[in-house]
Design an enzyme around this catalytic site. Structure first.
Site, PDB file in Angstrom:
ATOM      1  N   ASP A 141     -13.717 -10.028  33.974  1.00 44.31           N
ATOM      2  CA  ASP A 141     -13.275 -11.310  33.406  1.00 44.31           C
ATOM      3  C   ASP A 141     -11.932 -11.116  32.687  1.00 44.31           C
ATOM      4  OD1 ASP A 141     -12.971 -13.585  31.564  1.00 44.31           O
ATOM      5  OD2 ASP A 141     -15.017 -14.084  32.152  1.00 44.31           O
ATOM      6  N   HIS A 149     -13.168 -14.441  35.708  1.00 43.65           N
ATOM      7  CA  HIS A 149     -13.552 -15.644  34.980  1.00 43.65           C
ATOM      8  C   HIS A 149     -13.716 -16.790  35.986  1.00 43.65           C
ATOM      9  CE1 HIS A 149     -14.025 -17.589  31.100  1.00 43.65           C
ATOM     10  NE2 HIS A 149     -13.331 -18.615  31.540  1.00 43.65           N
ATOM     11  N   SER A 169     -17.694 -21.032  30.492  1.00 44.66           N
ATOM     12  CA  SER A 169     -16.604 -20.699  29.577  1.00 44.66           C
ATOM     13  C   SER A 169     -16.840 -21.364  28.218  1.00 44.66           C
ATOM     14  CB  SER A 169     -15.266 -21.100  30.195  1.00 44.66           C
ATOM     15  OG  SER A 169     -14.186 -20.520  29.513  1.00 44.66           O
TER      16      SER A 169
END
Length: 378
Positions: A313, A346, A243
């Site tokens: 995501d 994610h 991330s």
């Protein structure tokens, strides 16, 4: 009908829906969906085990006796099938990653791997390995707890291993070094790598370029100290991140030895062999400065990149990593591997799942080919 069984079936259905179709808003529903998907999209077997156990218990206790009871049992088949679909999407990762590696690095890059079924199906949340030692809370700077790192190395300290540095995610305002990509760190350390996971300074107290300066301090620390834990003195150094950490890794890889981001250690070698971005945000930082976007830093001498992103995501649309892939491939002489993972949300790097284990296999294959390529060029 036992209320507990009905509750279990309803909860399994909700989990399945959020795994198959993650919510991107509004905020309360998004966070509920996100948290459930964080776990069960990677380890759907846990929900399947619970559903199967609840069904068996309901039959054993004589709770399935009416038409309505049998209807609930039939309803339980819906999330069971959905969770099987979730699991199947994760299992497709190996083929997707293999194709991405072969396309970017040449046919035969992706080796055949057997997934660790016992670890995935029975111990997905247990990351530690007996043969790996974690040396915690080593200081690499003067920012207290935010300038600490952990080293993972094989207990036997075999000499000559490469180095992996990992930066956690968390929107640049939260997170810590011992939470993300641990299956990756422990796997590579068990193979003789020296792996480093580092904290860094966070918003709002600090903003760019403080995070990037910290990343470079970690790279400099690794080049100076990794040999103490088994790395070759001139070892290949791979930088990775999840991330926001993927953003850091990309920036660090594209600004090697830039004195503007190395105050007080301008002469340190902060170049890296390759960069790995997992579910990364790869655009412009919060301040909107174009120089903070890896896309705008793409250069002919960029190191190789491996970028892996989920096609579902919830936080970072696929257009974001694709933009960096396009920019790098347009100018860089190095290969760029892009794997868009089917069904991945994610933060897919937390557990021993079919998806992440297959991606770790791909990272090993990527590192092996890049290292050979660098040796041949040298």
């Amino acid at each position: 009908m036992a209320a507990g069984y009905l509750t279990t079936v309803v909860l399994a259905t909700v989990i399945t829906v959020f795994c198959l179709v993650p919510v991107r808003g509004p905020a309360p529903l998004f966070w509920f969906s996100y948290r459930l998907g964080l776990v069960f999209n990677e380890v759907p077997f846990l929900a399947l085990y619970g559903l199967a156990a609840a069904t068996a218990l309901a039959f054993a206790e004589g709770d399935i006796s009416t038409t309505a009871d049998r209807a609930v049992v039939a309803l339980a088949a819906v999330p069971a099938v959905g969770l099987a679909v979730v699991a199947r999407r994760g299992m497709r990762t190996a083929a997707v990653v293999g194709r991405a590696l072969d396309e970017a690095l040449g046919a035969g890059t992706a080796a055949r791997h057997r997934p660790p079924l016992a670890r995935i199906l029975l111990r997905p949340v247990f990351r530690r390995r007996r043969e790996v030692r974690r040396v915690a809370n080593l200081s690499y700077g003067d920012a207290g707890v935010r300038n600490l790192l952990d080293v993972y190395h094989h207990r036997d300290r075999p000499e000559g291993g490469p180095v992996l540095i990992h930066f956690h995610g968390g929107h640049y305002d939260q997170g810590r070094k011992d939470t993300q990509s641990l299956p990756l760190l422990y796997r590579l350390a068990s193979k003789g790598w020296v792996c480093i996971s580092a904290n860094y300074r966070l918003r709002p107290a600090f903003s760019h370029p403080a995070h990037l300066i910290d990343a470079k301090k970690v790279i400099a620390w690794a080049r100076e100290h990794a040999a103490e834990y088994g790395a070759h003195p001139g070892a290949a150094v791979f930088v990775s991140g999840s991330s926001a950490g993927g953003h850091m890794a990309a920036l660090a890889a594209l600004t090697a030895d830039d004195p503007a981001y190395q105050p007080g250690f301008e002469e340190a070698d902060t170049s890296v062999t390759a960069a790995i971005a997992l579910n990364g945000f790869l655009g412009t930082y919060f301040d909107g400065n174009p120089a903070t976007s890896p896309v705008n830093l793409a250069r002919p001498d960029a190191p190789p990149f491996l970028i892996a992103h989920g096609d579902l995501d919830e936080l970072v649309e696929t257009d974001n990593p694709r933009a960096l892939v396009t920019a790098l491939r347009a100018v860089s002489a190095s290969p760029v591997v892009y794997a868009e993972l089917p069904g991945a949300h994610h933060a897919f790097d937390l557990f021993h799942s079919f998806r992440f284990e297959a991606l770790i296999d791909g990272i090993e294959d990527f590192a092996a080919r890049v290292t050979r390529r660098e040796s041949s060029a040298g």
